[in-house]
Design an enzyme around this catalytic site. Structure first.
Site, PDB file in Angstrom:
ATOM      1  N   HIS A 156       0.832  -1.217   0.000  1.00 20.66           N
ATOM      2  CA  HIS A 156       0.000   0.000   0.000  1.00 20.66           C
ATOM      3  C   HIS A 156       0.867   1.269   0.000  1.00 20.66           C
ATOM      4  O   HIS A 156       0.587   2.233   0.707  1.00 20.66           O
ATOM      5  CB  HIS A 156      -1.002  -0.003   1.160  1.00 20.66           C
ATOM      6  CG  HIS A 156      -0.410  -0.071   2.537  1.00 20.66           C
ATOM      7  ND1 HIS A 156      -1.026  -0.762   3.570  1.00 20.66           N
ATOM      8  CD2 HIS A 156       0.705   0.473   3.087  1.00 20.66           C
ATOM      9  CE1 HIS A 156      -0.313  -0.629   4.684  1.00 20.66           C
ATOM     10  NE2 HIS A 156       0.735   0.124   4.403  1.00 20.66           N
ATOM     11  N   HIS A 211      -1.445   4.993   9.831  1.00 15.23           N
ATOM     12  CA  HIS A 211      -0.148   5.684   9.859  1.00 15.23           C
ATOM     13  C   HIS A 211      -0.260   6.981  10.659  1.00 15.23           C
ATOM     14  O   HIS A 211      -0.028   8.066  10.150  1.00 15.23           O
ATOM     15  CB  HIS A 211       0.350   5.946   8.438  1.00 15.23           C
ATOM     16  CG  HIS A 211       0.520   4.704   7.621  1.00 15.23           C
ATOM     17  ND1 HIS A 211      -0.536   4.062   7.003  1.00 15.23           N
ATOM     18  CD2 HIS A 211       1.619   3.968   7.333  1.00 15.23           C
ATOM     19  CE1 HIS A 211      -0.089   2.990   6.359  1.00 15.23           C
ATOM     20  NE2 HIS A 211       1.213   2.913   6.536  1.00 15.23           N
ATOM     21  N   HIS A 244      10.951  -3.135   3.358  1.00 16.24           N
ATOM     22  CA  HIS A 244      11.333  -1.729   3.263  1.00 16.24           C
ATOM     23  C   HIS A 244      11.718  -1.189   4.634  1.00 16.24           C
ATOM     24  O   HIS A 244      11.276  -1.697   5.661  1.00 16.24           O
ATOM     25  CB  HIS A 244      10.240  -0.866   2.635  1.00 16.24           C
ATOM     26  CG  HIS A 244       8.919  -0.791   3.348  1.00 16.24           C
ATOM     27  ND1 HIS A 244       8.155  -1.900   3.662  1.00 16.24           N
ATOM     28  CD2 HIS A 244       8.212   0.282   3.789  1.00 16.24           C
ATOM     29  CE1 HIS A 244       7.038  -1.512   4.251  1.00 16.24           C
ATOM     30  NE2 HIS A 244       7.053  -0.195   4.357  1.00 16.24           N
ATOM     31  N   GLU A 260       5.088  -5.216   8.522  1.00 15.80           N
ATOM     32  CA  GLU A 260       3.725  -5.075   8.009  1.00 15.80           C
ATOM     33  C   GLU A 260       3.218  -6.366   7.372  1.00 15.80           C
ATOM     34  O   GLU A 260       2.005  -6.587   7.274  1.00 15.80           O
ATOM     35  CB  GLU A 260       3.657  -3.944   6.980  1.00 15.80           C
ATOM     36  CG  GLU A 260       3.830  -2.556   7.558  1.00 15.80           C
ATOM     37  CD  GLU A 260       3.774  -1.461   6.510  1.00 15.80           C
ATOM     38  OE1 GLU A 260       3.924  -0.291   6.882  1.00 15.80           O
ATOM     39  OE2 GLU A 260       3.585  -1.784   5.311  1.00 15.80           O
TER      40      GLU A 260
END
Length: 285
Positions: free
Chosen positions: A12, A59, A193, A240
């Site tokens: 995402h 977030h 990441h 995640e």
């Protein structure tokens, strides 16, 4: 009864949403990313669900560091698009499904998972980017969405096994709902990441593709991977990926049924500062 017909897994990345919003999808840098979702958009049109249960992480928009639930289910009738600092994305507000959401909450809590019920929540790119990738840029989203937020931002975070078992509980909840609904479970976030520190920009293609292999063929074994392995091998934000285990745990083969059918697999590096991974698995009951 309601039934789970498919699971969709996707990154995402916020820059993907920006590329769509700013009309950059055909630029050379982005063209290959969006080409990887062309099949998926057609598949979704042909396999349109009645409801999507979408697993994502907030977030710091709906929740701040003052209060972060481990698992939070949206039970509202609609959800506004969050302003993440540069204005809300120009996408439709998200329509919810309060009846199914309340039923899932009741069932899952009675299966001994603690959920936070959220009756008002703005949703950020963690939820809207997957919708944009699969649905394009419609005037309204083609189905209601139940947002399910998982804390993978502030430690301690839930283990992969807890997420996997939660997915199994969600399947039981969906199947005990007495309305005939076609439900899809979407797991979002990842892949490898890291956004800060000496390893900022880390991408691990080998880890990512091994994760996709095991998610298909050995999800319960994958669920046993400790969180420190994600951090070491996939970067600080690679954690995640445990959210994908919620969606995978909700499939029929994890309840003694048939194995799912792989409809699409896509992996690309880079998109902004991360890898993009995507799978569609159809449930075979």
């Amino acid at each position: 009864m309601a039934r789970i017909t498919a699971t969709v897994f996707t990154s995402h990345v916020p820059a993907i949403g920006a590329a769509m919003d700013l009309g950059k999808t055909q630029e050379p840098y982005w063209q290959k990313v969006f080409a990887g979702y062309e099949y998926s958009r057609q598949w979704l049109k042909e396999n349109k669900p009645d409801v999507v249960f979408l697993v994502f992480n907030d977030h710091a928009t709906a929740f701040s560091l003052e209060m972060i639930p481990t698992f939070a289910i949206g039970t509202a009738a609609e959800y506004a698009v969050a302003d993440e600092g540069w204005g809300p994305r120009p996408v439709p507000k998200v329509q919810g499904h309060p009846e199914l959401a309340a039923h899932i909450a009741q069932s899952v809590i009675q299966q001994d998972f603690d959920l936070t019920l959220v009756n008002r929540m703005d949703v950020d790119h963690g939820l809207t980017v997957p919708l944009s990738l699969l649905c394009g840029q419609p005037k309204e989203w083609p189905f209601p969405v139940i947002p399910f937020a998982v804390n993978v931002v502030q430690y301690p975070v839930p283990s992969g096994m807890r997420c996997f078992r939660l997915g199994q509980a969600i399947r039981k909840a969906v199947e005990s709902f007495d309305e005939d609904l076609n439900v899809q479970i979407w797991g979002t976030g990842g892949m490898s990441h890291q956004l800060q520190g000496p390893r900022a920009g880390l991408i691990n293609k080998e880890f990512d593709n091994a994760f996709l292999d095991r998610l298909i063929a050995d999800p319960e074994g994958l669920a046993r991977v400790p969180h420190i392995d994600y951090v070491r091998d996939a970067g600080s934000e690679g954690i995640e990926l445990v959210m994908w285990l919620i969606a995978r745990g909700a499939m029929a083969d994890m309840a003694g049924g048939a194995k799912p059918s792989l409809r699409h697999r896509f992996y690309h590096v880079p998109a902004s500062n991360t890898a993009v991974g995507h799978l569609i698995l159809e449930d075979n009951g």
